[in-house]
Design a protein around this motif. Structure first.
Motif, PDB file in Angstrom:
ATOM      1  N   VAL A  73      -7.871  67.245  38.047  1.00  0.00           N
ATOM      2  CA  VAL A  73      -7.235  66.429  39.233  1.00  0.00           C
ATOM      3  C   VAL A  73      -6.017  67.383  39.983  1.00  0.00           C
ATOM      4  CG1 VAL A  73      -7.980  64.107  38.391  1.00  0.00           C
ATOM      5  CG2 VAL A  73      -5.899  65.290  37.900  1.00  0.00           C
ATOM      6  N   PRO A  74      -5.524  67.099  41.228  1.00  0.00           N
ATOM      7  CA  PRO A  74      -4.730  67.892  41.744  1.00  0.00           C
ATOM      8  C   PRO A  74      -3.171  67.681  40.785  1.00  0.00           C
ATOM      9  CG  PRO A  74      -5.613  66.688  43.371  1.00  0.00           C
ATOM     10  CD  PRO A  74      -6.095  66.033  42.137  1.00  0.00           C
ATOM     11  N   GLY A  75      -2.708  68.672  40.386  1.00  0.00           N
ATOM     12  CA  GLY A  75      -1.444  68.932  39.744  1.00  0.00           C
ATOM     13  C   GLY A  75      -1.841  68.897  38.165  1.00  0.00           C
ATOM     14  N   SER A  76      -3.206  69.288  37.907  1.00  0.00           N
ATOM     15  CA  SER A  76      -3.241  69.387  36.434  1.00  0.00           C
ATOM     16  C   SER A  76      -2.710  70.364  35.718  1.00  0.00           C
ATOM     17  CB  SER A  76      -4.867  69.538  36.283  1.00  0.00           C
ATOM     18  OG  SER A  76      -5.496  68.321  36.477  1.00  0.00           O
ATOM     19  N   ASN A  77      -2.457  71.404  36.212  1.00  0.00           N
ATOM     20  CA  ASN A  77      -1.589  72.609  35.501  1.00  0.00           C
ATOM     21  C   ASN A  77      -0.040  72.483  35.577  1.00  0.00           C
ATOM     22  OD1 ASN A  77      -4.159  73.705  35.624  1.00  0.00           O
ATOM     23  ND2 ASN A  77      -4.002  74.655  37.664  1.00  0.00           N
ATOM     24  N   LEU A  78       0.328  71.402  36.075  1.00  0.00           N
ATOM     25  CA  LEU A  78       2.000  71.278  35.856  1.00  0.00           C
ATOM     26  C   LEU A  78       2.108  71.277  34.466  1.00  0.00           C
ATOM     27  CD1 LEU A  78       2.594  68.600  38.696  1.00  0.00           C
ATOM     28  CD2 LEU A  78       3.432  70.926  38.746  1.00  0.00           C
ATOM     29  N   GLU A  79       3.370  71.674  34.076  1.00  0.00           N
ATOM     30  CA  GLU A  79       3.909  71.549  32.810  1.00  0.00           C
ATOM     31  C   GLU A  79       4.415  69.976  32.408  1.00  0.00           C
ATOM     32  OE1 GLU A  79       5.355  74.123  30.515  1.00  0.00           O
ATOM     33  OE2 GLU A  79       3.817  75.253  31.620  1.00  0.00           O
ATOM     34  N   GLY A  80       4.076  69.703  30.991  1.00  0.00           N
ATOM     35  CA  GLY A  80       4.508  68.240  30.727  1.00  0.00           C
ATOM     36  C   GLY A  80       3.286  67.304  30.691  1.00  0.00           C
ATOM     37  N   ILE A  81       2.159  67.924  30.904  1.00  0.00           N
ATOM     38  CA  ILE A  81       0.942  67.167  30.647  1.00  0.00           C
ATOM     39  C   ILE A  81       0.223  67.611  29.543  1.00  0.00           C
ATOM     40  CG2 ILE A  81      -1.167  66.394  31.800  1.00  0.00           C
ATOM     41  CD1 ILE A  81       0.082  67.409  34.330  1.00  0.00           C
ATOM     42  N   TRP A  82       0.049  66.673  28.550  1.00  0.00           N
ATOM     43  CA  TRP A  82      -0.594  67.097  27.060  1.00  0.00           C
ATOM     44  C   TRP A  82      -1.748  66.204  26.959  1.00  0.00           C
ATOM     45  CZ3 TRP A  82       2.364  70.974  26.159  1.00  0.00           C
ATOM     46  CH2 TRP A  82       3.692  70.939  26.580  1.00  0.00           C
ATOM     47  N   ASP A  83      -2.542  66.817  25.942  1.00  0.00           N
ATOM     48  CA  ASP A  83      -3.555  65.933  25.239  1.00  0.00           C
ATOM     49  C   ASP A  83      -3.532  66.044  23.896  1.00  0.00           C
ATOM     50  OD1 ASP A  83      -4.741  68.536  25.355  1.00  0.00           O
ATOM     51  OD2 ASP A  83      -6.590  67.767  25.672  1.00  0.00           O
ATOM     52  N   LEU A  84      -4.121  65.521  23.103  1.00  0.00           N
ATOM     53  CA  LEU A  84      -3.753  65.196  21.644  1.00  0.00           C
ATOM     54  C   LEU A  84      -5.035  65.381  20.745  1.00  0.00           C
ATOM     55  CD1 LEU A  84      -2.042  65.066  19.016  1.00  0.00           C
ATOM     56  CD2 LEU A  84      -2.254  62.528  19.426  1.00  0.00           C
ATOM     57  N   ARG A  85      -5.122  66.566  20.012  1.00  0.00           N
ATOM     58  CA  ARG A  85      -6.301  66.757  18.963  1.00  0.00           C
ATOM     59  C   ARG A  85      -5.883  67.375  17.770  1.00  0.00           C
ATOM     60  NH1 ARG A  85     -11.512  66.301  18.188  1.00  0.00           N
ATOM     61  NH2 ARG A  85     -11.330  64.985  20.263  1.00  0.00           N
ATOM     62  N   THR A  86      -5.001  68.387  17.932  1.00  0.00           N
ATOM     63  CA  THR A  86      -4.493  69.309  16.748  1.00  0.00           C
ATOM     64  C   THR A  86      -3.330  69.066  16.616  1.00  0.00           C
ATOM     65  OG1 THR A  86      -3.832  71.182  18.432  1.00  0.00           O
ATOM     66  CG2 THR A  86      -6.061  71.126  17.700  1.00  0.00           C
ATOM     67  N   VAL A  87      -2.738  69.589  15.437  1.00  0.00           N
ATOM     68  CA  VAL A  87      -1.354  69.517  14.888  1.00  0.00           C
ATOM     69  C   VAL A  87      -0.628  70.401  15.847  1.00  0.00           C
ATOM     70  CG1 VAL A  87      -1.276  71.298  13.295  1.00  0.00           C
ATOM     71  CG2 VAL A  87       0.163  69.325  12.992  1.00  0.00           C
ATOM     72  N   GLU A 131      -0.555  53.829  43.982  1.00  0.00           N
ATOM     73  CA  GLU A 131       0.583  53.859  43.465  1.00  0.00           C
ATOM     74  C   GLU A 131       1.070  55.302  42.943  1.00  0.00           C
ATOM     75  OE1 GLU A 131       2.756  51.120  42.934  1.00  0.00           O
ATOM     76  OE2 GLU A 131       1.155  49.770  44.108  1.00  0.00           O
ATOM     77  N   ASN A 132       2.429  55.259  42.770  1.00  0.00           N
ATOM     78  CA  ASN A 132       3.091  56.667  42.287  1.00  0.00           C
ATOM     79  C   ASN A 132       3.780  56.117  41.098  1.00  0.00           C
ATOM     80  OD1 ASN A 132       3.677  59.321  42.215  1.00  0.00           O
ATOM     81  ND2 ASN A 132       3.522  59.341  44.337  1.00  0.00           N
ATOM     82  N   ILE A 133       3.711  56.558  39.741  1.00  0.00           N
ATOM     83  CA  ILE A 133       4.364  56.214  38.614  1.00  0.00           C
ATOM     84  C   ILE A 133       5.505  57.241  38.085  1.00  0.00           C
ATOM     85  CG2 ILE A 133       4.445  55.277  36.584  1.00  0.00           C
ATOM     86  CD1 ILE A 133       1.533  54.480  37.287  1.00  0.00           C
ATOM     87  N   GLU A 134       6.505  57.147  38.390  1.00  0.00           N
ATOM     88  CA  GLU A 134       7.518  58.407  37.978  1.00  0.00           C
ATOM     89  C   GLU A 134       7.366  58.486  36.344  1.00  0.00           C
ATOM     90  OE1 GLU A 134      11.575  58.270  39.212  1.00  0.00           O
ATOM     91  OE2 GLU A 134      10.871  58.300  41.388  1.00  0.00           O
ATOM     92  N   CYS A 135       7.531  59.709  35.891  1.00  0.00           N
ATOM     93  CA  CYS A 135       7.303  59.886  34.254  1.00  0.00           C
ATOM     94  C   CYS A 135       7.965  61.235  33.955  1.00  0.00           C
ATOM     95  CB  CYS A 135       6.129  59.877  33.941  1.00  0.00           C
ATOM     96  SG  CYS A 135       5.104  61.071  34.584  1.00  0.00           S
ATOM     97  N   ASP A 136       8.464  61.143  32.713  1.00  0.00           N
ATOM     98  CA  ASP A 136       9.163  62.818  32.051  1.00  0.00           C
ATOM     99  C   ASP A 136       7.926  63.338  31.686  1.00  0.00           C
ATOM    100  OD1 ASP A 136      11.767  61.981  32.675  1.00  0.00           O
ATOM    101  OD2 ASP A 136      11.904  60.401  31.246  1.00  0.00           O
ATOM    102  N   PHE A 137       6.851  62.720  31.295  1.00  0.00           N
ATOM    103  CA  PHE A 137       5.727  63.352  30.641  1.00  0.00           C
ATOM    104  C   PHE A 137       4.252  62.520  30.962  1.00  0.00           C
ATOM    105  CE2 PHE A 137       7.513  61.541  26.983  1.00  0.00           C
ATOM    106  CZ  PHE A 137       6.234  61.371  26.000  1.00  0.00           C
ATOM    107  N   ALA A 138       3.522  63.287  30.719  1.00  0.00           N
ATOM    108  CA  ALA A 138       1.971  62.408  30.732  1.00  0.00           C
ATOM    109  C   ALA A 138       0.936  62.993  29.474  1.00  0.00           C
ATOM    110  CB  ALA A 138       1.339  62.497  32.162  1.00  0.00           C
ATOM    111  N   ILE A 139       0.334  61.993  29.095  1.00  0.00           N
ATOM    112  CA  ILE A 139      -0.673  62.349  28.068  1.00  0.00           C
ATOM    113  C   ILE A 139      -2.021  61.929  28.525  1.00  0.00           C
ATOM    114  CG2 ILE A 139      -1.464  62.035  25.580  1.00  0.00           C
ATOM    115  CD1 ILE A 139       1.509  61.584  24.844  1.00  0.00           C
ATOM    116  N   VAL A 140      -2.971  62.652  28.362  1.00  0.00           N
ATOM    117  CA  VAL A 140      -4.402  62.404  28.879  1.00  0.00           C
ATOM    118  C   VAL A 140      -5.232  62.087  27.842  1.00  0.00           C
ATOM    119  CG1 VAL A 140      -6.334  63.200  30.146  1.00  0.00           C
ATOM    120  CG2 VAL A 140      -4.109  63.638  30.967  1.00  0.00           C
TER     121      VAL A 140
END
Lengths: 102, 404
Positions: free
Chosen positions: B116-130, B226-235
């Motif tokens: 999606v637009p903006g996917s490459n920004l910092e502060g966007i994470w996903d979780l699988r590994t340590v 809507e636009n939801i402000e956040c310090d970070f995001a997790i997908v």
């Protein structure tokens, strides 16, 4: 000095049942497996769930949260996520009293 | 000396290696893993480890020294890049050639990525590994805000860990009710309420449109405008099997490496186990792919026995758990069509077991804070039992006695 502490009545613990008793603030489970009683820490070593809320299959207790299995004769892990054995305690019946040595 | 090679240092691969030694196999065992960390257990990465309640040493699958003590060679941080079925040899990223007599592929799965637009920004994470968990941990501190995209089980666990650490969490969920397709509306709503009552915001019927920010993510835009402000995001939007190696080698692949109930792939002396397989399940009567801890453990063990020539049908009833706050959720069975959910206990109080009936037969079960009955329900699922719903509902009837 270790001593035997009375925790409850043996006649109230049915076969196949596991009950938890408070011994000086410590939760200790007592299981009745085919007429023989076994005592062990009620708290699963994996994620601290109450083993007494799980199932008893012979002398195996199965944790209700993640299916960790312990041999209640010696505390060893038999299956599932736990790494550490559960502590077992000597238990005896005096009259109708369940007594645990702590 | 026979040489057994295992591709994948996750639970399926390691449990196979352990099983091989327990069965008395005295040949060579090599595990080649993509991650450079010692093999570890993944479930804590969204719970105890993420919260900082357990150090890495405590989430290792086997203690330091186990592999050396059991003469299991581990090659970590250098993934296999090619399998030569004809020559019975694999090649690693560092161009090492490793020959084998029997091969186990346990390459697991990876997270789906959203474009999606903006996917490459910092502060966007996903979780699988340590390693992923370590990155997310640097973001966690009380008073910060996070948007979690997708309300799946892992997403819920992360939401709980973040909320417990004082992060203000907003969860975006595309469905009207989370989990409605898998668990039904009643149970799905109960999970939603669990998160709401613990302070997370849940926005249903709303999906991700894009991320906004200059360098780091500053807000998440949604399909509702809507636009939801956040310090970070997790997908957290699901996973896909790591089948590329197997497909390139010419193995049958179709949403997973196709294996039979004996963990055999379409090539001789090549087995597969864990998330990466779509395995024929004799109880379900069809081929299924799942991403469960127990499947990795048990299918890995079954594969090991089959590699040794001990026929070992893998027929475990699929089962998983998920822990959110103080709620333990478990599910057993085979997700598919169902027409009735019969509840024993109280969904409202989050203490129940529910049975999914398909034309009267128990096809799956779900429980909240009632692992004892869920475990007993597995036998009903295994039997595909048709049982009077009133008996299933009656808490005074022992489920073990309902299996015919």
């Amino acid at each position: 000095m270790p001593e035997f502490v009375s925790v409850g009545r043996a006649s109230e613990l049915e076969e196949g049942e596991v009950r938890v008793f408070d011994v000086d603030g410590q939760a200790i489970a007592v299981a009745n497996s085919a007429g023989t009683l076994y005592a062990f820490d009620d708290t699963c070593t994996h994620a601290q769930c109450s083993l007494a809320e799980g199932d008893l299959d012979g002398t195996t207790v199965i944790c209700p949260c993640h299916d960790g299995e312990f041999d209640i004769t010696n505390g060893e892990v038999l299956d599932g996520p736990p790494d550490e054995p559960v502590i077992v305690y000597p238990v005896r019946v005096e009259g109708d009293d369940i007594q645990i040595e702590v | 000396m026979l040489r057994f090679l295992i591709i994948g240092g996750g639970l399926a691969g390691v449990s196979a290696a352990v099983q091989l030694r327990e069965e008395g196999f005295d040949g060579a065992i090599t595990i080649v893993g993509e991650e450079s960390d010692q093999p570890y257990d993944r479930p804590p990465c969204s719970k105890e480890y993420l919260r900082g309640d357990k150090p890495f040493e405590k989430i290792l699958l086997k203690p330091e020294g186990f592999y050396a003590d059991n003469t299991i060679t581990t090659i970590l941080g250098s993934p296999v890049t090619r399998i030569d079925l004809e020559g019975k040899v694999v090649e690693t990223k560092t161009k090492e050639q490793i020959p084998y007599d029997s091969l186990l592929i346990a390459t697991g799965s990876r997270n789906r990525k959203l474009q999606v637009p903006g996917s490459n920004l910092e502060g966007i994470w996903d979780l699988r590994t340590v390693a992923d968990a370590n990155k997310i941990r640097t973001e966690i501190s009380a008073g910060r805000t996070a948007v979690l995209v997708g309300m799946g089980f892992i997403g819920c666990e992360v939401a709980a860990a973040l909320t417990q650490a004082g992060v203000k969490v907003t969860i975006l969920e595309a469905l009207a009710v989370p989990f409605q397709h898998v668990l039904g509306r009643e149970v799905g709503q109960s999970i939603e309420h669990l998160h709401l009552s613990n302070g997370a915001l849940v926005r249903t019927n709303e999906s991700l449109a894009g991320f906004e920010g200059t360098y780091r993510v500053q807000s998440v835009s949604t399909t509702a405008g809507e636009n939801i402000e956040c310090d970070f995001a997790i997908v957290g939007v699901g996973a896909q099997p790591n089948v590329e190696l197997a497909a390139a080698a010419g193995l049958d692949v179709d949403n997973g490496i196709m294996v039979d109930a004996f963990c055999r792939t379409s090539a001789p002396d090549v087995f597969a186990a864990g998330d990466v397989t779509r395995h024929f399940h004799p109880v379900a009567g069809q081929s299924i792919r799942v991403e469960h801890w127990q499947n990795a453990l048990k299918q890995g063990q079954a594969a090991a026995r089959n590699m040794l020539g001990i026929p070992s049908e893998y027929a475990e009833v699929h089962w998983f758990w998920s822990d959110h706050y103080d709620c333990n959720i478990q599910y057993a069975g085979f997700h598919g069509p169902w027409d009735e959910l019969v509840v024993r206990g109280s969904v409202e109080e989050r203490k129940f077991v529910g049975f999914y009936l398909n034309q009267g037969a128990v096809s799956a079960a779900v429980a909240m804070n009632n692992g004892r009955d869920l475990r007993r329900a597995k036998e009903l699922v295994r039997a595909g039992a048709t049982i009077d719903p009133d008996a299933l509902r009656n808490p005074d009837l022992d489920l073990r006695k309902l299996v015919g």
